[in-house]
Design an enzyme around this catalytic site. Structure first.
Site, PDB file in Angstrom:
ATOM      1  N   GLY A 146     -11.108 -27.306 -17.725  1.00 51.89           N
ATOM      2  CA  GLY A 146     -12.132 -27.122 -16.690  1.00 51.89           C
ATOM      3  C   GLY A 146     -12.203 -28.335 -15.783  1.00 51.89           C
ATOM      4  O   GLY A 146     -13.258 -28.647 -15.232  1.00 51.89           O
ATOM      5  N   SER A 185     -10.840 -28.808 -12.873  1.00 52.02           N
ATOM      6  CA  SER A 185     -10.631 -28.588 -11.435  1.00 52.02           C
ATOM      7  C   SER A 185     -11.900 -28.735 -10.625  1.00 52.02           C
ATOM      8  O   SER A 185     -11.857 -28.955  -9.422  1.00 52.02           O
ATOM      9  CB  SER A 185     -10.028 -27.195 -11.202  1.00 52.02           C
ATOM     10  N   ASN A 240     -13.956 -29.251 -22.196  1.00 62.09           N
ATOM     11  CA  ASN A 240     -15.091 -29.157 -21.278  1.00 62.09           C
ATOM     12  C   ASN A 240     -15.288 -27.772 -20.671  1.00 62.09           C
ATOM     13  O   ASN A 240     -16.424 -27.396 -20.368  1.00 62.09           O
ATOM     14  CB  ASN A 240     -14.897 -30.189 -20.155  1.00 62.09           C
ATOM     15  N   TYR A 281     -25.151 -18.062 -24.248  1.00 61.24           N
ATOM     16  CA  TYR A 281     -24.635 -19.385 -23.857  1.00 61.24           C
ATOM     17  C   TYR A 281     -25.165 -20.464 -24.811  1.00 61.24           C
ATOM     18  O   TYR A 281     -24.412 -21.307 -25.310  1.00 61.24           O
ATOM     19  CB  TYR A 281     -25.070 -19.674 -22.418  1.00 61.24           C
ATOM     20  N   ALA A 313     -26.246 -20.208 -27.805  1.00 60.44           N
ATOM     21  CA  ALA A 313     -25.652 -20.087 -29.148  1.00 60.44           C
ATOM     22  C   ALA A 313     -24.272 -20.749 -29.180  1.00 60.44           C
ATOM     23  O   ALA A 313     -23.907 -21.406 -30.164  1.00 60.44           O
ATOM     24  CB  ALA A 313     -25.547 -18.614 -29.548  1.00 60.44           C
ATOM     25  N   ILE A 346     -26.804 -30.731 -14.138  1.00 59.59           N
ATOM     26  CA  ILE A 346     -25.874 -31.549 -13.364  1.00 59.59           C
ATOM     27  C   ILE A 346     -25.462 -30.766 -12.127  1.00 59.59           C
ATOM     28  O   ILE A 346     -25.176 -29.567 -12.215  1.00 59.59           O
ATOM     29  CB  ILE A 346     -24.620 -31.880 -14.221  1.00 59.59           C
TER      30      ILE A 346
END
Ligand code: NAP
Length: 259
Positions: free
Chosen positions: A14, A16, A91, A157, A159, A190
């Site tokens: 992840g 990019s 990530n 998500y 969980a 973020i």
């Protein structure tokens, strides 16, 4: 001052965009050889090119973290390009928002396969190479959502993000004999492309609920990951660092107003 990562090889899934790009940028600035991974080669390569233009060493690679075959090719390509794998930043993740009454079993599986099983598969594919490193590091991007907090629409998500920590706490024991550490960063809210998709009202209401009164930057997460991957963090394993501007701390809705 942390020991330079010059010559160390880092995979950021992840990488990019969003938090992964921030992590990858911080590692590239620290002299590491960075592999930027996403499902779309054009985006991964464009990000790697940004880092190269600033003097970094980076390459893009297309892999879907739900595919063991893709991840094995990623690990092999990283060894071929940079001589091995020292650090895996697991990530990549997704956070579609759907409340339980509308949530389908397929929605659940999709999020779980990506965030939770994808973390396991990324670790498994890189493990043979991490074992050969004298600074083997795994840094997982979890979240405050799940391990600490809850939010409507993110039961699946949350969980997966809590599940990543369960995985970590056994992985760090199993991998300790290879000198590999496994830790996690738990971001609050973020500013990323993914978060922007949730709309400006979401970002504003989150900023209002954070003691530091602003969303975090992707570099805020990058520096925490860099520390956990450093030589200096060699004795830290199975731990979490929350990077959230104090968001989890207010005890009541008006605790901030009273400050
Ligand atoms: P983002 O901006 O949407 O970026 C997600 C990245 O993951 C992209 O590079 C995407 O590239 C990649 N990706 C998605 N699915 C993938 C798959 N199956 N295989 C490979 N790559 C995949 O997301 P973000 O906000 O930076 O979030 C990144 C991580 O931080 C996630 O694990 C998330 O749970 C966590 N997090 C984010 C926040 C926040 O406030 N943003 C807070 C807490 C935790 P492609 O689409 O090209 O594959």
């Amino acid at each position: 001052m942390l020991t330079s990562l010059s010559g160390r090889s880092v995979i950021v899934t992840g990488g990019s965009k969003g938090i992964g790009k921030g992590i990858a940028r911080v590692f590239a600035q620290s002299g590491a050889n960075v592999v930027v991974v996403s499902r779309h080669i054009a985006e991964a390569e464009a990000t790697a090119e940004e880092f190269r233009a600033k003097g970094g060493t980076a390459m893009g690679f297309a892999a879907d973290i739900t595919s063991m075959g893709d991840l094995q090719m990623l690990a092999e390509a990283t060894e071929k390009a940079y001589g091995g794998i020292d650090i895996l930043c697991a990530n990549a993740g997704i956070f579609p928002q759907t409340k339980i009454e509308e949530l389908s079993p397929e929605d659940w599986d999709f999020v779980s396969d990506t965030n939770l099983k994808g973390t396991f598969l990324s670790v498994k594919a890189c493990l043979p190479y991490l074992k050969k490193s004298d600074q083997g590091r795994i840094v997982i991007t979890s979240s405050i959502t799940g391990p600490v907090t809850g939010f409507p629409g993110w039961s699946h998500y949350a969980a997966t993000k809590a599940g990543q920590l369960g995985f970590m706490r056994t992985a760090c024991i199993e991998l300790a004999k290879y000198g590999i550490t496994v830790n996690a960063v738990l971001p609050g809210n973020i500013a990323t492309e993914g978060l922007a998709d949730l709309g400006p009202e979401y970002a504003q209401s989150m900023a209002n609920s954070i003691p530091l009164k602003k969303l975090g930057t992707v570099e805020d997460i990058g520096y925490a990951a860099l520390f956990l991957a450093s030589k200096e963090a060699a004795y830290i394993t199975g731990q979490t660092i929350i990077v959230d501007g104090g968001q989890i701390l207010p005890e009541s809705m008006d605790a901030l107003a009273q400050a």
